[in-house]
Design a protein around this motif. Structure first.
Motif, short mmCIF file in Angstrom:
data_model
loop_
_atom_site.label_atom_id
_atom_site.label_comp_id
_atom_site.label_asym_id
_atom_site.label_seq_id
_atom_site.Cartn_x
_atom_site.Cartn_y
_atom_site.Cartn_z
N TYR A 135 0.83 -1.21 0.00
CA TYR A 135 0.00 0.00 0.00
C TYR A 135 0.86 1.26 0.00
CZ TYR A 135 -3.31 3.53 1.66
OH TYR A 135 -4.07 4.66 1.80
N ALA A 136 1.91 1.26 0.84
CA ALA A 136 2.75 2.44 0.94
C ALA A 136 3.48 2.72 -0.37
CB ALA A 136 3.76 2.26 2.08
N GLU A 137 3.99 1.70 -1.01
CA GLU A 137 4.69 1.90 -2.27
C GLU A 137 3.74 2.35 -3.38
OE1 GLU A 137 7.86 1.86 -3.00
OE2 GLU A 137 8.45 1.42 -0.94
N ALA A 138 2.51 1.86 -3.35
CA ALA A 138 1.57 2.18 -4.42
C ALA A 138 0.98 3.57 -4.27
CB ALA A 138 0.47 1.13 -4.47
N PHE A 139 0.71 4.01 -3.05
CA PHE A 139 -0.09 5.22 -2.87
C PHE A 139 0.64 6.36 -2.18
CE2 PHE A 139 -3.16 1.71 -3.10
CZ PHE A 139 -3.94 2.15 -4.15
N SER A 140 1.78 6.11 -1.56
CA SER A 140 2.51 7.22 -0.96
C SER A 140 3.20 8.02 -2.06
CB SER A 140 3.56 6.69 0.02
OG SER A 140 2.94 6.03 1.10
N PRO A 141 3.17 9.35 -1.96
CA PRO A 141 3.80 10.17 -3.01
C PRO A 141 5.32 10.01 -2.99
CG PRO A 141 3.03 11.55 -1.19
CD PRO A 141 2.53 10.16 -0.93
N PRO A 142 5.95 9.87 -4.18
CA PRO A 142 5.30 9.72 -5.50
C PRO A 142 4.77 8.31 -5.66
CG PRO A 142 7.68 9.56 -5.72
CD PRO A 142 7.42 9.88 -4.28
N PRO A 143 3.56 8.14 -6.20
CA PRO A 143 2.96 6.80 -6.30
C PRO A 143 3.72 5.91 -7.27
CG PRO A 143 1.65 8.39 -7.51
CD PRO A 143 2.70 9.18 -6.78
N LYS A 144 3.79 4.63 -6.90
CA LYS A 144 4.42 3.61 -7.75
C LYS A 144 3.49 2.41 -7.78
CE LYS A 144 8.15 3.89 -5.21
NZ LYS A 144 7.98 5.17 -4.49
N TYR A 145 2.46 2.50 -8.60
CA TYR A 145 1.43 1.48 -8.63
C TYR A 145 1.98 0.14 -9.12
CZ TYR A 145 -1.50 5.64 -8.28
OH TYR A 145 -2.06 6.84 -7.89
N GLY A 146 2.85 0.17 -10.08
CA GLY A 146 3.42 -1.08 -10.58
C GLY A 146 4.25 -1.79 -9.53
N LEU A 147 5.03 -1.03 -8.77
CA LEU A 147 5.84 -1.64 -7.71
C LEU A 147 4.95 -2.20 -6.60
CD1 LEU A 147 8.89 -1.95 -7.23
CD2 LEU A 147 8.77 0.07 -5.76
N GLY A 148 3.90 -1.45 -6.23
CA GLY A 148 2.97 -1.97 -5.23
C GLY A 148 2.26 -3.22 -5.70
N ALA A 149 1.91 -3.26 -6.99
CA ALA A 149 1.27 -4.46 -7.53
C ALA A 149 2.21 -5.65 -7.49
CB ALA A 149 0.81 -4.19 -8.97
N ALA A 150 3.50 -5.43 -7.76
CA ALA A 150 4.47 -6.53 -7.69
C ALA A 150 4.59 -7.08 -6.28
CB ALA A 150 5.83 -6.04 -8.19
N ILE A 151 4.58 -6.21 -5.28
CA ILE A 151 4.63 -6.67 -3.89
C ILE A 151 3.38 -7.47 -3.55
CG2 ILE A 151 4.76 -5.93 -1.49
CD1 ILE A 151 6.24 -3.43 -2.47
N ALA A 152 2.22 -7.00 -4.04
CA ALA A 152 0.97 -7.73 -3.79
C ALA A 152 1.00 -9.10 -4.45
CB ALA A 152 -0.21 -6.92 -4.31
N VAL A 153 1.57 -9.21 -5.64
CA VAL A 153 1.67 -10.51 -6.32
C VAL A 153 2.59 -11.44 -5.54
CG1 VAL A 153 2.47 -11.67 -8.41
CG2 VAL A 153 1.11 -9.58 -8.59
N VAL A 154 3.71 -10.92 -5.05
CA VAL A 154 4.62 -11.74 -4.25
C VAL A 154 3.91 -12.25 -2.99
CG1 VAL A 154 6.74 -11.70 -2.87
CG2 VAL A 154 6.69 -10.63 -5.13
N LEU A 155 3.15 -11.38 -2.33
CA LEU A 155 2.39 -11.80 -1.15
C LEU A 155 1.39 -12.89 -1.50
CD1 LEU A 155 1.41 -11.52 1.76
CD2 LEU A 155 0.02 -9.57 1.05
N THR A 156 0.71 -12.76 -2.63
CA THR A 156 -0.26 -13.77 -3.06
C THR A 156 0.43 -15.10 -3.34
OG1 THR A 156 -1.64 -12.05 -4.04
CG2 THR A 156 -2.05 -14.31 -4.74
N LEU A 157 1.59 -15.06 -3.98
CA LEU A 157 2.32 -16.29 -4.28
C LEU A 157 2.78 -16.98 -2.99
CD1 LEU A 157 4.48 -15.19 -7.35
CD2 LEU A 157 2.43 -16.63 -7.35
N ILE A 158 3.24 -16.18 -2.02
CA ILE A 158 3.65 -16.77 -0.74
C ILE A 158 2.48 -17.47 -0.06
CG2 ILE A 158 4.46 -16.22 1.58
CD1 ILE A 158 6.13 -13.98 0.35
#
Length: 328
Positions: A286-309
């Motif tokens: 959440y912090a990587e995706a929505f904290s300024p400056p936003p990095k939605y792609g990086l936040g999505a990658a972290i979410a995918v890693v969490l899902t895979l785990i």
């Protein structure tokens, strides 16, 4: 002539019976189709979008709206997070937190379930209703109450520590005045309070599930074990636990998924995402995706890693449970 007429009629009857069987075999899938479509629309489609986002560089809301193109970066987002030492610190925090919470939730929930099984009907119903209030309370509401309990000026915990004799308080904790003490400033204390909040909110579901499983265990098995001289502890481990293994398996899997994804309680206790040393994977994404400056792609990658785990952990545990069931 009769044999000739019976032959075609028998063939038509067999074909009709085969068609009816095929329709009967397809009926369950047709009945499940609306549910599968709903799951696909509400779950699989957003998950697919997150996976697609993780392979792009997204740092602008206009890109999410479709006003701008999504630059393809391949596995760069994954390489960036996996190469960052802070990611492994966050992963360690998440794993340790989840293990502690799953263990405490299962132990407390099982003990309460055993207690409810030993109480009378009316008392069990009353205690179960009180316990389920914690489960029914919204996570945000319950967390706000706990945050007030640990408030540094007017909280119940601060009042209780101030009520201790000064000599005893100094001897035990090295201070006598607890007004203004930051209970959430230390990472260890913060995780302890967060664990208390999560376990308080989660154990009623485990308790009621264990109680339901205990009601399905034949009382004759417990009586036979007691006749053979087994004590309460041995009866629990030798009789109750093996019979409730499927229930425990489901509860552990669900608790693992929930505790890995804790976000609401963390966000409410921490007051945002400023305390990076206490980050977990869900908060980190959440912090990587929505904290300024936003990095939605990086936040999505972290979410995918969490899902895979979560998929790997859940798959390993389910496989272990199935193997144990096969050996039994």
């Amino acid at each position: 002539m009769t044999a000739l007429t019976e032959g075609p009629q028998a063939g038509v009857a067999q074909q009709t019976l085969a068609r009816r069987r095929r329709r009967a075999d397809r009926l369950p899938y047709l009945l499940l189709l609306p549910c599968l479509v709903t799951i696909g629309v509400l779950l699989l489609w957003p998950l697919g979008q997150v996976v697609v986002m993780s392979f792009h560089r997204l740092d602008n809301v206009r890109q999410l709206r479709g006003d701008r193109e999504w630059p393809w970066v391949g596995l760069d987002n994954y390489a960036q997070i996996l190469g960052d030492p802070f990611f492994w610190t966050v992963l360690r925090n998440t794993v340790l937190f989840a293990v502690a919470n799953v263990a405490l939730t299962m132990i407390l929930g099982t003990l309460v379930g055993l207690l409810l099984d030993r109480l009378g009907r009316r008392m069990a119903a009353f205690v179960a209703s009180c316990v389920m209030l914690a489960w029914a309370t919204p996570a945000l509401t319950g967390t706000i109450v706990w945050k007030w309990i640990f408030d540094d000026t007017s909280g119940l915990v601060t009042w209780a520590f101030n009520a201790l004799p000064d000599g005893l308080s100094v001897a035990l904790f090295g201070r006598s005045d607890w007004t203004g003490y930051g209970w959430f400033n230390s990472p260890l204390l913060f995780f302890a309070i967060l664990t208390l909040v999560v376990v308080w909110h989660s154990f009623p579901f485990v308790a009621v599930s264990v109680l339901a499983g205990l009601k399905s265990v034949p009382s004759e098995l417990h009586e036979a074990a007691r006749v053979d001289g087994a004590g309460p502890w041995r009866v629990f481990w030798r009789v109750t636990v093996p019979l409730l293994r499927p229930v425990f398996g489901i509860l552990v899997v669900l608790s693992t998924i929930w505790d890995f994804k804790v976000f609401t309680q963390y966000y409410a206790l921490a007051g945002g995402t400023q305390d990076r040393p206490t980050f977990m994977l869900s908060v980190y994404a959440y912090a990587e995706a929505f904290s300024p400056p936003p990095k939605y792609g990086l936040g999505a990658a972290i979410a995918v890693v969490l899902t895979l785990i979560l998929l790997v952990v859940t798959g390993m545990y389910v496989r272990l449970v199935l193997r144990q069931e096969g050996e039994a």
